[in-house]
Design an enzyme around this catalytic site. Structure first.
Site, PDB file in Angstrom:
ATOM      1  N   LYS A  61     -37.631 -22.892 -72.888  1.00 41.85           N
ATOM      2  CA  LYS A  61     -38.651 -22.840 -71.829  1.00 41.85           C
ATOM      3  C   LYS A  61     -38.344 -21.787 -70.759  1.00 41.85           C
ATOM      4  CE  LYS A  61     -40.388 -27.607 -72.093  1.00 41.85           C
ATOM      5  NZ  LYS A  61     -39.767 -28.013 -73.352  1.00 41.85           N
ATOM      6  N   LEU A  62     -37.274 -21.045 -70.922  1.00 40.29           N
ATOM      7  CA  LEU A  62     -36.920 -20.037 -69.922  1.00 40.29           C
ATOM      8  C   LEU A  62     -37.663 -18.713 -70.113  1.00 40.29           C
ATOM      9  CD1 LEU A  62     -33.051 -20.599 -69.626  1.00 40.29           C
ATOM     10  CD2 LEU A  62     -34.818 -21.183 -67.942  1.00 40.29           C
TER      11      LEU A  62
END
Length: 337
Positions: A203-204
């Site tokens: 999710k980065l």
């Protein structure tokens, strides 16, 4: 108070190192390969592992009829239907439909056997052999949680999860309620930690951090309470994307430590309950809910079921301590490493 009047158990707690209180072991336990092996084989209460075995087997039995496709097998394996194979596994072919039903029945019996702790090793082999065969038949049916089920089933095959609340325990009394090695818990806890942490790493990327990946979710009724105090755009950015990122990166740590575990269980439970309504992900949310108690003290089921009326005790899991001595429950907290 004079030291002589202080009970020995209390003095032992007072002299415990910070590492012992946080992790359940001393740094000296990691000082050599021999001591590490001794730590990982330290006798541990089988109760929490047995409850997870039961829940996992039950969830997999339900999953087989749903996401694995038993309820629509005739449609799933139509003759001549185009199929996308996994690389290196293109040689695998579905069997004739009647035999595919047999494969699914074997997998279902394996899942039920895991749940009941009945012929446990054989049940695990029945489940994982047929599960991975079906998994590798069709790449289009791949989902990131699908291989997690196979990994957990594979790991359970080598564990002693049938020593608590199992038919095998009734068939073989010396096995009933016997303690298990610590590595049984360590491996599963590490596996679940990886699930959360890798999800956070993924999710980065810029789309997620900037709030574009799943902006449509903010319109779902589950986020109505947040929209009472925040505009829709902020709900998407802060709650959906920011909250999901922070939870995945921190969930494993929150569940691990005593001080943060109640918060961790609350947030991950809320998260998975929401996911069960937001996405069509089969039994994944419920599987992850079943893993959270693995991070608690291994004897938590004994305290939980001890509160039930005496009349129900014959059908409930055992509440007395396991064999091999009256070990200190606090010392058997035994965190994973």
């Amino acid at each position: 108070m004079d030291k002589e009047t202080v009970p020995a158990a209390e003095r032992a707690v007072e002299t415990e190192s910070m590492m012992k209180r946080l992790f359940g072991f001393e740094k000296e336990d990691l000082s050599s390969w021999h001591r590490l092996v001794c730590l990982l084989n330290r006798p541990t209460d089988p109760a929490s592992l047995g409850i997870f075995r039961f829940l996992f087997g039950m969830i997999m039995a339900i999953d087989i009829t749903q996401e694995r496709g038993l309820s629509h097998l005739d449609y799933k394996y139509l003759d001549g239907a185009p199929v996308c194979r996994f690389p290196l596994f293109s040689f695998l072919q579905p069997l004739p439909l009647d035999y595919m039903y047999l494969v699914y029945v074997v997998m279902l019996f394996g899942a039920v056997g895991i749940m009941m702790g009945c012929f446990y090793r054989l049940s695990c082999l029945m489940f994982i052999s047929t599960y991975w065969y079906i998994f590798f038949l069709d790449k289009t049916a791949w989902n990131n949680h699908s291989y997690l089920y196979g990994l957990i089933g594979f790991q359970l095959t080598f564990m002693d999860a049938n020593r608590y609340w199992s038919i095998d325990g009734l068939r073989n009394p010396p096995k009933k309620n016997a303690q298990v090695p610590l590595w049984n818990y360590t491996l599963l806890r590490f596996q679940i930690f990886i699930v959360y942490f890798i999800a956070g790493i993924k999710k980065l990327d810029a789309d997620w951090v900037e709030g574009y990946s799943m902006s449509y979710l903010a319109h779902h009724w589950l986020f109505d309470p947040f929209r009472m105090i925040l505009p829709n755009e902020m709900v998407s950015l802060l709650v959906v994307h920011g909250g999901g990122l922070c939870l995945d990166l921190s969930a494993g740590y929150l569940l691990f430590f005593d001080a943060t575990r109640p918060f961790g269980i609350f947030f991950v439970s809320y998260f998975h309950c929401m996911n069960s309504q937001l996405f069509s992900i089969g039994m994944f949310a419920y599987t992850m809910l079943a893993t959270s108690p693995l991070f608690c003290y291994p004897d938590w089921p004994r305290h939980f079921f001890a509160r039930f009326p005496e009349i129900l005790r014959p059908v409930l899991p055992l509440t007395n301590l396991g064999r091999h001595g009256e070990c200190d429950i606090r010392d058997n907290k035994l965190k994973s490493i």
